[in-house]
Design a protein around this motif. Structure first.
Motif, PDB file in Angstrom:
ATOM      1  N   ALA A 102       0.834  -1.204   0.000  1.00  0.00           N
ATOM      2  CA  ALA A 102       0.000   0.000   0.000  1.00  0.00           C
ATOM      3  C   ALA A 102       0.873   1.261   0.000  1.00  0.00           C
ATOM      4  O   ALA A 102       0.541   2.270  -0.628  1.00  0.00           O
ATOM      5  N   ALA A 103       2.006   1.177   0.717  1.00  0.00           N
ATOM      6  CA  ALA A 103       2.913   2.329   0.745  1.00  0.00           C
ATOM      7  C   ALA A 103       3.497   2.588  -0.634  1.00  0.00           C
ATOM      8  O   ALA A 103       3.675   3.742  -1.055  1.00  0.00           O
ATOM      9  N   LYS A 109       1.018   7.651  -5.769  1.00  0.00           N
ATOM     10  CA  LYS A 109       0.121   8.790  -5.640  1.00  0.00           C
ATOM     11  C   LYS A 109       0.912  10.077  -5.379  1.00  0.00           C
ATOM     12  O   LYS A 109       0.591  11.150  -5.893  1.00  0.00           O
ATOM     13  N   VAL A 110       1.969   9.945  -4.526  1.00  0.00           N
ATOM     14  CA  VAL A 110       2.789  11.118  -4.216  1.00  0.00           C
ATOM     15  C   VAL A 110       3.448  11.655  -5.495  1.00  0.00           C
ATOM     16  O   VAL A 110       3.474  12.856  -5.756  1.00  0.00           O
ATOM     17  N   GLN A 111       3.980  10.693  -6.300  1.00  0.00           N
ATOM     18  CA  GLN A 111       4.623  11.120  -7.544  1.00  0.00           C
ATOM     19  C   GLN A 111       3.623  11.800  -8.476  1.00  0.00           C
ATOM     20  O   GLN A 111       3.934  12.823  -9.112  1.00  0.00           O
ATOM     21  N   GLU A 187      -0.410   9.136   4.542  1.00  0.00           N
ATOM     22  CA  GLU A 187      -1.039   7.807   4.499  1.00  0.00           C
ATOM     23  C   GLU A 187       0.015   6.709   4.408  1.00  0.00           C
ATOM     24  O   GLU A 187      -0.071   5.681   5.080  1.00  0.00           O
ATOM     25  N   SER A 188       1.021   6.913   3.590  1.00  0.00           N
ATOM     26  CA  SER A 188       2.092   5.913   3.418  1.00  0.00           C
ATOM     27  C   SER A 188       2.837   5.692   4.721  1.00  0.00           C
ATOM     28  O   SER A 188       3.038   4.561   5.154  1.00  0.00           O
ATOM     29  N   ARG A 189       3.271   6.801   5.348  1.00  0.00           N
ATOM     30  CA  ARG A 189       4.038   6.670   6.605  1.00  0.00           C
ATOM     31  C   ARG A 189       3.209   6.012   7.707  1.00  0.00           C
ATOM     32  O   ARG A 189       3.695   5.152   8.445  1.00  0.00           O
ATOM     33  N   VAL A 192       2.642   2.062   7.158  1.00  0.00           N
ATOM     34  CA  VAL A 192       3.854   1.258   7.387  1.00  0.00           C
ATOM     35  C   VAL A 192       4.224   1.257   8.869  1.00  0.00           C
ATOM     36  O   VAL A 192       4.612   0.232   9.436  1.00  0.00           O
ATOM     37  N   GLN A 193       4.090   2.424   9.548  1.00  0.00           N
ATOM     38  CA  GLN A 193       4.470   2.494  10.959  1.00  0.00           C
ATOM     39  C   GLN A 193       3.581   1.614  11.831  1.00  0.00           C
ATOM     40  O   GLN A 193       4.063   0.914  12.742  1.00  0.00           O
ATOM     41  N   VAL A 194       2.263   1.636  11.565  1.00  0.00           N
ATOM     42  CA  VAL A 194       1.330   0.815  12.349  1.00  0.00           C
ATOM     43  C   VAL A 194       1.693  -0.666  12.230  1.00  0.00           C
ATOM     44  O   VAL A 194       1.777  -1.400  13.215  1.00  0.00           O
TER      45      VAL A 194
END
Length: 451
Positions: A102-103, A109-111, A187-189, A192-194
């Motif tokens: 998902a990240a 999406k960021v790009q 959303e990405s960070r 992944v952190q969770v």
């Protein structure tokens, strides 16, 4: 069992000593030799002390045996908890992989958002440049004086109106693109952190479970060592008591007529041997009675609905059978095949691929159903029909864990027919075929996938 073996040895020792005494007496009588000196007659105090020592050691053996049995039960429970922690780690690793996927998508999406920001910025810059180049310095009056044609003035006005409107669109697009980029990065960070935190917690639980099993094994080994030493001391005390008792018997036998002593000893030996055989027979009958009844499993309801077929079950079996001999790897295996399991196995070297129990069965059923990498979840997720022993068909999933309710299932295997399952047993082992009722002591139940 230990008591029976010691009894047989004691009987044999006493019988041999009595027989030797009878032979010596018979030889002396037949040759007319002088009567030998009376045998040693131990005192009552010596015999009583030997009896007390034997009884004390026997009590210690019984107590230690009970402690060993309790420790073995505890060790079985801890091993089950270790396997359950491994299953939870496998599930967390699967979720972490999903979060990373998902990240990756979020980075895309960021790009895309960055490209939108750049495009909006370019459009805005172009608008400013166009406005500056075609800007009206002297106002409407100057435009009227310098315009070569009134139509040119009208076109300039229309262009400026369009540019003003386009300015708002460019600014809005740039703001929206910037917000989208920020949201995608957040959303990405967060995802992944969770999942990283969840995987770290699961790994710690796995390490704690391994440590608990190791500590229990050490305690069991210490108890076994103490038990072995005490059993050895008990055997020595029993032999000493048997020797003293036999010396007493020899002394009493010496005072009686030799033929009567020999016959009495023979009859006593026969009775002891018969008693030992009868005791052994009673023990065998008791074991047969205790073991012959088996465990009662209520019949499962007939399956309704679903898409299960015998052909699909056999396909799942065939897919699992491809991996016979493959190493057991903690959290190993997915729908595509064997994996390293994230290098979490406490025994296998990092880089070695294989399967754990739930990874093997999810691979077998992968063409038809996407199962979680978690035995506890697979019990309900795979299907709604739960066959009883005697009703198993190839492809059925069999589970082991705490009785009474799902919530602690630590192992799963796939039934392949003829009373056997294919399973990935434990770390250090390989994927193998095993009789289903010899997998573990805590069988829970079964599920037929796609029902």
């Amino acid at each position: 069992m230990l008591r029976s073996r010691l009894a047989v040895r004691l009987i044999a020792t006493v019988a041999s000593l009595v027989t030797v005494a009878g032979i010596v007496a018979a030889v002396s009588s037949s040759t007319g030799a002088a009567v030998a000196a009376p045998p040693v007659n131990p005192s009552d105090g010596q015999i009583s002390a030997a009896q007390s020592e034997k009884a004390k050691l026997a009590d210690s053996v019984g107590r230690l045996s009970a402690q060993v049995a309790q420790m073995q039960s505890r060790l079985n429970l801890l091993k089950a908890q270790q396997e359950y922690a491994e299953q939870k780690l496998a599930y967390a690793l699967q979720k972490l992989a999903d979060a990373k996927d998902a990240a990756t998508a979020a980075k895309a999406k960021v790009q895309a958002a960055q490209q939108a920001v750049d495009e909006a910025q370019r459009e805005f810059d172009q608008y400013l440049q166009a406005t500056y180049i075609s800007g009206n310095v002297n106002g409407t009056t100057g435009a009227l004086l310098t315009a070569s044609d009134p139509n040119v003035l009208l076109q300039q006005s229309t262009l400026q109106t369009y540019q003003a409107s386009h300015q708002l669109d460019a600014i809005g697009a740039m703001q929206k693109a910037t917000v989208a980029k920020s949201n995608a990065e957040s959303e990405s960070r967060r995802a992944v952190q969770v999942q990283t935190d969840a995987t770290t917690a699961a790994a710690k639980a796995k390490d704690d479970a391994i440590a608990a099993v190791a500590a229990a094994k050490a305690q069991e080994a210490a108890l076994q060592g103490t038990l072995s030493q005490t059993q050895s001391s008990l055997q020595t005390a029993q032999l000493r008591l048997a020797t003293l008792n036999n010396q007493r018997k020899q002394f009493l036998a010496y005072q009686a007529e030799q033929a009567r002593i020999a016959e009495a000893a023979r009859q006593a030996r026969l009775r002891q041997e018969a008693a030992a055989r009868a005791a052994a027979l009673r023990q065998q009958q008791q074991q047969a009675s205790n073991g012959g009844g088996g465990v009662y499993y209520p019949p499962a309801p007939a399956p309704t609905g679903g898409s299960w077929t015998a052909a699909k079950g056999q396909t799942a079996v065939n897919r699992a059978m491809r991996w016979l001999g493959m190493p057991y790897i903690w959290a190993g295996g997915n729908a595509s095949g064997p994996t390293t399991g994230g290098c979490t196995d406490p025994i296998a070297a990092c880089g070695v691929v294989g399967f754990d129990c739930s990874g093997l069965v999810l691979n077998g059923w992968a063409p038809y159903i996407a199962l979680a990498h978690f035995a506890d979840t697979q019990y309900w997720q795979a299907g709604s029909y739960h066959p009883s022993p005697g009703q198993f068909l190839p492809g059925d999933l069999l589970f082991w864990g705490s009785p009474g309710a799902v919530g602690g299932l630590h192992h799963v295997a796939m039934y392949i027919g003829n009373g056997n399952v294919i399973q990935a047993p434990q770390s250090g082992d390989i994927v193998r075929i095993t009789p289903w009722d010899q997998v573990s002591y805590d069988y829970f139940g079964a599920t037929r996938p796609l029902t």
